[in-house]
Write a protein that holds these residues in place. Structure first.
Motif, mmCIF file in Angstrom:
data_model
loop_
_atom_site.group_PDB
_atom_site.id
_atom_site.type_symbol
_atom_site.label_atom_id
_atom_site.label_comp_id
_atom_site.label_asym_id
_atom_site.label_seq_id
_atom_site.Cartn_x
_atom_site.Cartn_y
_atom_site.Cartn_z
ATOM 1 N N ILE A 52 22.491 3.089 -3.303
ATOM 2 C CA ILE A 52 23.176 3.815 -4.366
ATOM 3 C C ILE A 52 24.127 4.852 -3.774
ATOM 4 O O ILE A 52 23.936 5.325 -2.668
ATOM 5 N N ASN A 53 25.153 5.174 -4.545
ATOM 6 C CA ASN A 53 26.106 6.214 -4.188
ATOM 7 C C ASN A 53 25.564 7.520 -4.745
ATOM 8 O O ASN A 53 25.582 7.745 -5.951
ATOM 9 N N VAL A 54 25.077 8.390 -3.890
ATOM 10 C CA VAL A 54 24.413 9.614 -4.349
ATOM 11 C C VAL A 54 25.375 10.586 -5.029
ATOM 12 O O VAL A 54 24.941 11.423 -5.812
ATOM 13 N N SER A 55 26.667 10.468 -4.783
ATOM 14 C CA SER A 55 27.603 11.373 -5.446
ATOM 15 C C SER A 55 27.761 11.020 -6.923
ATOM 16 O O SER A 55 28.345 11.789 -7.678
ATOM 17 N N GLU A 56 27.236 9.884 -7.348
ATOM 18 C CA GLU A 56 27.300 9.475 -8.746
ATOM 19 C C GLU A 56 26.015 9.767 -9.514
ATOM 20 O O GLU A 56 25.909 9.453 -10.691
ATOM 21 N N ILE A 57 25.028 10.375 -8.861
ATOM 22 C CA ILE A 57 23.775 10.702 -9.540
ATOM 23 C C ILE A 57 23.989 11.882 -10.476
ATOM 24 O O ILE A 57 24.537 12.903 -10.088
ATOM 25 N N GLU A 58 23.561 11.705 -11.707
ATOM 26 C CA GLU A 58 23.630 12.788 -12.672
ATOM 27 C C GLU A 58 22.270 13.450 -12.841
ATOM 28 O O GLU A 58 22.173 14.649 -13.082
ATOM 29 N N TYR A 59 21.200 12.680 -12.721
ATOM 30 C CA TYR A 59 19.855 13.187 -12.975
ATOM 31 C C TYR A 59 18.873 12.386 -12.142
ATOM 32 O O TYR A 59 19.046 11.177 -11.973
ATOM 33 N N LEU A 60 17.853 13.061 -11.598
ATOM 34 C CA LEU A 60 16.766 12.332 -10.960
ATOM 35 C C LEU A 60 15.456 13.048 -11.190
ATOM 36 O O LEU A 60 15.410 14.249 -11.381
ATOM 37 N N LYS A 61 14.401 12.247 -11.224
ATOM 38 C CA LYS A 61 13.056 12.766 -11.445
ATOM 39 C C LYS A 61 12.128 11.989 -10.532
ATOM 40 O O LYS A 61 12.285 10.782 -10.364
#
Length: 67
Positions: A52-61
């Protein structure tokens, strides 16, 4: 030998796409290294078939996975 804990990781991307992984504590640490720019690069590999492209993460849990 120290056993690595597993975690359930839920990620929502800016596009709205959602991912759910079971990751090791080591993989979670690597993700944080990339997110907080302790490592260069924008991509994180999970296992052998998910990147995954981490700069596109909006939310993580994340939470510790049940055994």
């Amino acid at each position: 030998m120290i056993e690595d804990k597993n975690f359930d990781l839920n990620i929502t991307m800016k596009s709205g796409r959602k991912y759910r992984f079971e990751v090791s504590g080591t993989e979670l640490d690597w993700l944080f290294d990339t997110l907080f720019e302790r490592e260069s690069g924008s991509f994180q590999n999970f296992g052998t078939d998910e990147v995954i492209n981490v700069s596109e993460i909006e939310y993580l849990k994340y939470e510790e996975a049940e055994e």
